[in-house]
Design a protein around this motif. Structure first.
Motif, PDB file in Angstrom:
ATOM      1  N   HIS A 155      96.529  46.139 -35.643  1.00 50.00           N
ATOM      2  CA  HIS A 155      97.511  47.131 -35.203  1.00 50.00           C
ATOM      3  C   HIS A 155      96.906  48.356 -34.526  1.00 50.00           C
ATOM      4  N   LEU A 161     110.711  44.788 -28.601  1.00 55.25           N
ATOM      5  CA  LEU A 161     110.184  45.001 -29.953  1.00 55.25           C
ATOM      6  C   LEU A 161     109.938  46.486 -30.165  1.00 55.25           C
ATOM      7  N   GLU A 169     107.992  50.457 -38.266  1.00 58.51           N
ATOM      8  CA  GLU A 169     107.130  50.905 -39.374  1.00 58.51           C
ATOM      9  C   GLU A 169     106.212  52.047 -38.955  1.00 58.51           C
ATOM     10  N   ASN A 204     101.070  37.107 -32.481  1.00 61.59           N
ATOM     11  CA  ASN A 204      99.883  37.659 -33.160  1.00 61.59           C
ATOM     12  C   ASN A 204      99.784  37.064 -34.562  1.00 61.59           C
TER      13      ASN A 204
HETATM   14  C1  PEP Z   1     103.364  39.585 -33.887  1.00 58.87           C
HETATM   15  O1  PEP Z   1     103.016  39.268 -35.019  1.00 58.87           O
HETATM   16  O2  PEP Z   1     103.069  38.954 -32.863  1.00 58.87           O
HETATM   17  C2  PEP Z   1     104.173  40.802 -33.684  1.00 58.87           C
HETATM   18  C3  PEP Z   1     104.728  41.051 -32.522  1.00 58.87           C
HETATM   19  O3  PEP Z   1     104.289  41.659 -34.713  1.00 58.87           O
HETATM   20  P1  PEP Z   1     103.084  42.583 -35.244  1.00 58.87           P
HETATM   21  O4  PEP Z   1     101.975  42.500 -34.247  1.00 58.87           O
HETATM   22  O5  PEP Z   1     103.624  43.942 -35.389  1.00 58.87           O
HETATM   23  O6  PEP Z   1     102.732  41.951 -36.550  1.00 58.87           O
END
Ligand code: PEP
Ligand code: MG
Length: 573
Positions: A190, A298, A302, A457
């Motif tokens: 992240h 998206l 959070e 991801n």
């Molecule tokens: C993902 O998992 O690809 C996603 C878009 O959510 P995050 O990266 O916030 O987990």
């Protein structure tokens, strides 16, 4: 000149002075003490200095992120201003000959013990964390050690750290930071995602970099390549000139691409692909609109929770409503809280988990803490009145979870009804496909959900069983694995069969090599980091849809990631 490498976290190229971000040692020799008078004076000085530092941080934060963030540090200032707290230390110095540091530590321990005896809740945990933080600050000032913080950086700083957390990134001094490099972290961790949303060049997983670079050394961070980042330390004048040339070319290309930002994202043969932005705040949305964003695929809510205290219903409502209004009718997909994994919310003070990515994460946490979830749902339903808001749920791994979630949405609506507060009825509810279970259940899920968006991801992490944040095993994080591509194809086909659309909002959606194959697999919406919008429009407008379908069929028939990549690199559209 030394050359190091890392993983591409956020593209770009920059140069600047290395700013080494590491916690200094706060040890001291307790036997070396001055007289009571001298120690008292040292303590007073350290208190005033600490207060001045906190005041400055509070002002910077209020200025860059808004008033509401400044008050996080107000709580710590209150501790320093509490006369009893300091008086106890001064009394100790009077009673026994000791260093001011020892008096501070003893009083700290006594207070911390009191907190530990109190009821375990997030409020007390936050107060203990504040006490801990503020005492470390005073101790550091007593020892005459300079503060290391990301909230006020020297000009042209390229931050080099062992590890950074999303909360560090949230506090970064945006005016002075040029880019950052970390030893730890995977390319879809992240912090990497946050760097993209700040349009900041960043490399992660650069093992050994801390030992290679010294404070203030000139450093060039070249992250133009999607696969590898290059870091050049102490280049000479000629080399630096060459890098500046690369930078000029890169920026010129970006300027060119920016001219495409308002064009429609439609293929050469007329197939419309919805192109949206990934955001984590209203500031991100404004930035994204500068890159041409007309919708959001998206909104990672959070991030609103990582900066300090938990935002309440009103505060959340204001943020979501403001984002909806700014989009003037454009689609705004808001994802409900996805806490857990590498996103720790300090204010919740949750117990540590052995395996956080497989733990109480995303929807699981929200279903456990219903009040927290209902607060967010009410805020979302209310904000729905202001635009085209759609709600999406993360980490769904069974149909039952989605059904329970829908029941809670109905409950939130009933609560608003009872309070006679206006809200939007019938908001479309979508599911994030980011677990293998959701792929296998895609047909069942898309019968009941309004849409699906694939979080590649996590989907990659869970399909390949490889921690997305662990650079040690980054070679196993095979973004182009046929296993992942086939899962995307299955999901898109299930959605289409049930008359729903499927999008991708993971980092793969912005990867130029992946875009043709995603479109060919039937993905109808791509949600990418703001700065990737112009290049994505340009690419889509260059594609032929039928050619993409042929390419996708070929790609998923291959057995290895290497073959898939080779096929995609060789393809002509
Ligand atoms: C993902 O998992 O690809 C996603 C878009 O959510 P995050 O990266 O916030 O987990
Ligand atoms: Mg995810």
């Amino acid at each position: 000149m030394k050359v190091c490498t890392g993983l591409t976290a956020s593209p770009g190229i920059c140069s600047g002075k290395a700013y080494i971000f590491t916690s200094p040692s706060l040890s001291y020799d307790p036997s070396q003490t001055g007289g009571a008078g001298e120690e008292k004076e040292r303590l007073e000085r350290a208190f005033s200095q600490s207060l001045a530092e906190l005041e400055a941080i509070k002002d910077t934060l209020s200025g860059s992120l808004g008033e509401e963030y400044g008050h996080i540090f107000r709580a710590q200032m209150t501790i320093l201003e509490d006369d009893d707290f300091k008086r106890e230390m001064l009394d100790k110095l009077e009673e026994l000959p000791c260093r001011a540091e020892t008096a501070l530590e003893e009083v700290y321990k006594a207070y911390a013990a009191l907190f530990s005896e109190m009821e375990e809740n997030s409020y007390n945990a936050q107060r203990l964390a504040d006490l801990d933080d503020v005492c470390k600050r005073v101790l550091r000032n007593l020892l005459g050690i300079e503060e290391l913080t990301l909230s006020s950086l020297p000009p042209e700083a390229v931050v080099v750290a062992e590890e950074l957390f999303p909360s560090d990134t949230a506090m970064m001094d945006r005016k002075n930071i040029r880019g950052f490099i970390t030893e730890k972290g995977g390319l879809t961790s992240h912090v990497a995602i946050l760097a993209k949303s700040l349009s900041l060049p960043a490399a992660v997983g650069s093992r050994g970099i801390m030992g290679q670079v010294e404070k203030d050394e000139t450093i060039v961070l070249d992250v133009r390549d999607y696969e590898k980042a290059h870091i050049y330390i102490s280049p000479d004048g000629v080399q630096l000139e060459e890098f500046n040339g690369w930078k000029r070319d890169y920026e010129q290309r970006r300027e060119e691409l920016l001219k495409m930002k308002d064009l429609d994202s439609v293929t050469r043969d007329g197939v419309k692909i919805t192109l949206s932005a990934n955001i984590g705040s209203v500031e991100d949305l404004i930035n994204a609109q500068g890159f041409g964003a007309r919708s959001v695929g998206l909104f990672r809510t959070e991030f609103l929770f990582l900066k300090g205290e938990l935002p309440g219903e009103e505060e959340q409502y204001r943020v979501y409503a403001e984002a909806a209004e700014k989009l003037r009718g454009g689609m705004l997909i808001i994802r409900t809280l996805d806490i857990g994994g590498d996103k720790e919310v300090k204010a919740l003070a949750l117990p540590r988990e052995e395996n956080p990515f497989l733990g109480l994460r995303g929807i699981r946490l929200c279903l456990k803490f219903e009040e927290l979830f209902l607060t967010q749902l009410r805020a979302l339903l209310r904000a729905g009145v202001h635009g085209d808001i759609r709600i999406m749920f993360p980490m769904i791994s069974s149909l039952l979870e989605f059904r329970k979630t829908k029941t809670l949405v109905e409950r939130a609506a009933a609560e608003l009804e009872e309070r006679r507060i206006p809200y939007k009825q019938g908001i479309p509810l979508g599911v994030m496909v980011e677990t293998p279970a959701a792929v296998f259940l895609a047909d069942d899920l898309t019968k009941e959900a309004a849409f699906v968006s694939m979080g590649t991801n996590d989907l990659t992490q869970y399909i390949l069983s490889v921690d997305r944040g662990n650079e040690e095993i980054s070679s196993y994080y095979r973004t182009f694995s046929p296993a992942v591509l086939r899962a995307i194809g299955v999901t898109a086909a299930a959605a289409r069969k049930n008359g729903k659309w499927a999008g991708v909002c993971g980092e793969l959606a912005g990867n130029p090599l992946a875009i043709p194959v995603l479109i060919g697999l039937g993905v109808e919406e791509l949600s990418v980091s703001p700065s990737a919008l112009p290049q994505t429009v340009a690419l889509i407008r260059d594609l032929d849809y039928d050619r993409c379908k042929e390419l996708a069929e070929k790609a998923i028939s291959l057995s290895t990631e290497e073959d898939v990549k080779a096929c995609l690199k060789a393809a002509e559209y």
